[in-house]
Design a protein around this motif. Sequence first.
Motif, PDB file in Angstrom:
ATOM      1  N   MET A 111       6.262  13.382  -4.494  1.00  0.00           N
ATOM      2  CA  MET A 111       4.877  13.199  -4.927  1.00  0.00           C
ATOM      3  C   MET A 111       4.657  11.741  -5.298  1.00  0.00           C
ATOM      4  SD  MET A 111       2.788  15.176  -7.961  1.00  0.00           S
ATOM      5  CE  MET A 111       2.907  16.729  -7.086  1.00  0.00           C
ATOM      6  N   ARG A 112       3.529  11.198  -4.907  1.00  0.00           N
ATOM      7  CA  ARG A 112       3.236   9.795  -5.167  1.00  0.00           C
ATOM      8  C   ARG A 112       3.009   9.547  -6.657  1.00  0.00           C
ATOM      9  NH1 ARG A 112      -1.995   6.584  -2.649  1.00  0.00           N
ATOM     10  NH2 ARG A 112      -1.171   4.450  -2.804  1.00  0.00           N
ATOM     11  N   GLU A 113       3.513   8.405  -7.157  1.00  0.00           N
ATOM     12  CA  GLU A 113       3.287   8.031  -8.548  1.00  0.00           C
ATOM     13  C   GLU A 113       2.417   6.785  -8.589  1.00  0.00           C
ATOM     14  OE1 GLU A 113       5.651   6.987 -12.697  1.00  0.00           O
ATOM     15  OE2 GLU A 113       6.691   6.774 -10.771  1.00  0.00           O
ATOM     16  N   LEU A 114       1.407   6.814  -9.441  1.00  0.00           N
ATOM     17  CA  LEU A 114       0.536   5.670  -9.675  1.00  0.00           C
ATOM     18  C   LEU A 114       0.699   5.193 -11.103  1.00  0.00           C
ATOM     19  CD1 LEU A 114      -2.778   6.918  -7.979  1.00  0.00           C
ATOM     20  CD2 LEU A 114      -0.932   5.564  -6.967  1.00  0.00           C
ATOM     21  N   ILE A 115       0.495   3.904 -11.307  1.00  0.00           N
ATOM     22  CA  ILE A 115       0.507   3.313 -12.645  1.00  0.00           C
ATOM     23  C   ILE A 115      -0.904   2.848 -12.977  1.00  0.00           C
ATOM     24  CG2 ILE A 115       1.312   1.370 -14.028  1.00  0.00           C
ATOM     25  CD1 ILE A 115       3.936   1.504 -12.502  1.00  0.00           C
ATOM     26  N   VAL A 116      -1.380   3.228 -14.144  1.00  0.00           N
ATOM     27  CA  VAL A 116      -2.666   2.759 -14.652  1.00  0.00           C
ATOM     28  C   VAL A 116      -2.392   1.857 -15.852  1.00  0.00           C
ATOM     29  CG1 VAL A 116      -4.808   3.395 -15.823  1.00  0.00           C
ATOM     30  CG2 VAL A 116      -4.012   4.732 -13.865  1.00  0.00           C
ATOM     31  N   GLU A 117      -2.844   0.617 -15.775  1.00  0.00           N
ATOM     32  CA  GLU A 117      -2.787  -0.292 -16.916  1.00  0.00           C
ATOM     33  C   GLU A 117      -4.217  -0.498 -17.391  1.00  0.00           C
ATOM     34  OE1 GLU A 117      -0.926  -3.647 -15.154  1.00  0.00           O
ATOM     35  OE2 GLU A 117       1.042  -2.691 -14.991  1.00  0.00           O
ATOM     36  N   ALA A 118      -4.474  -0.229 -18.664  1.00  0.00           N
ATOM     37  CA  ALA A 118      -5.838  -0.272 -19.176  1.00  0.00           C
ATOM     38  C   ALA A 118      -5.891  -1.011 -20.498  1.00  0.00           C
ATOM     39  CB  ALA A 118      -6.386   1.148 -19.348  1.00  0.00           C
ATOM     40  N   ASP A 119      -7.048  -1.599 -20.769  1.00  0.00           N
ATOM     41  CA  ASP A 119      -7.249  -2.307 -22.028  1.00  0.00           C
ATOM     42  C   ASP A 119      -8.740  -2.332 -22.330  1.00  0.00           C
ATOM     43  OD1 ASP A 119      -6.573  -3.646 -24.318  1.00  0.00           O
ATOM     44  OD2 ASP A 119      -6.237  -5.590 -23.363  1.00  0.00           O
TER      45      ASP A 119
END
Length: 402
Positions: A1-9
Amino acid sequence: MRELIVEADGGSRGNPGPAGYGAVVRDAATGEVLAETAEFIGRATNNVAEYRGLIAGLRAAREADPDAVVRVRMDSKLVVEQMSGRWQIKHPDMRPLALQARGVFPPGSVTYEWIPRERNKHADRLANEAMDAGRRGEQWAPKPAAAPVAAAGVPDVTGAAGATGDTGGTEVARAEAELPPPVGWGPAGGTPTTFLLLRHGETSFTARKAFSGSGGEDPDLSATGRAQAEAAAEALAHTGVQAVVTSPLARCRQTAQPLADRLGLDVRVEEGFRETDFGAWEGLTFAEIQQRHPRDLAAWLASPDARPSGGGESFATVARRVAVARDKTLARYAGRTVLVVSHVTPVKTLVRLALGAPAQSMFRMELSPAALSEVAYFPDGNASLRRFNDTAHLRTARLTVP
């Protein structure tokens, strides 16, 4: 399964004060930046801005791959601990935002990781760009060309110094209650901004049920379409409309003008609300497309990332620009009632985004010419669909409705 990274601020210059957020979505395997999003949100606290950034990042990740697992990385200890379930939430501004964030992906699909601020510079830069744009009376827009990106897990060392963020403080001390009931069961989240979504009236393409986007002809309203526009204006003349916004295409401008004339309002053109570019499918019926481009059509029906033949737009691309247009309009007309005249795809996109529904849900919505839909957007980030595909005003005018 594909993994995504979310970086938020998110940050606030005053806390509360002028606030904005930024978020970036990366492919975990390659570090490739898949999406950037940012917005000036008006006056808010740091923590509200950080939650709004989280929600926007998760939504962008869902647009990239709704079946992915997501790892969220933020420098807000408050948001990470609350969303991980280790800290409870008491502050009333945080509860609905946390609930909204939890609803973007299925339970168990998202994990949270705290990172130092120096490792969150990409999202920090976007948040500052959004606040700078807001100070100029503008909304943030992505730059034409992105700078090289860091690989997954490697700090991004570009961008300006930080958006004001949370490191604990008084908001942390208040984080100790449970989440409220689901949206719609609790108290209203303040005065909403109401979008009355009006699909344009009939054209010659509408009558043939042919694809008519923004990449082919720009047809005028037919005689029936003009009558539908007048009927809509009559129905909306006493509903408190305070602004009129339209797609740049002729059929929408011609549908918007009768009401604007009645109310003495200017018509504001918003490029993001234009119809999909259907590429080589422009002017063709569904049956003709199925005969000439069967493989492309099958792919288009199966995935929001697929494009029509000949270089048209995917639904994912349309959703991104519609969301930007929505956010610009919300910022400009906060707390007011706005008539938004647009097309099938943008109206359905606004509806399904308000509902948190997948892109494929648009194939299960029917939207008639000159039909009205209504969405209320609350200051806490929630949205409520109030009606969809309402054509009662056309029946009263004795017009033919499909």
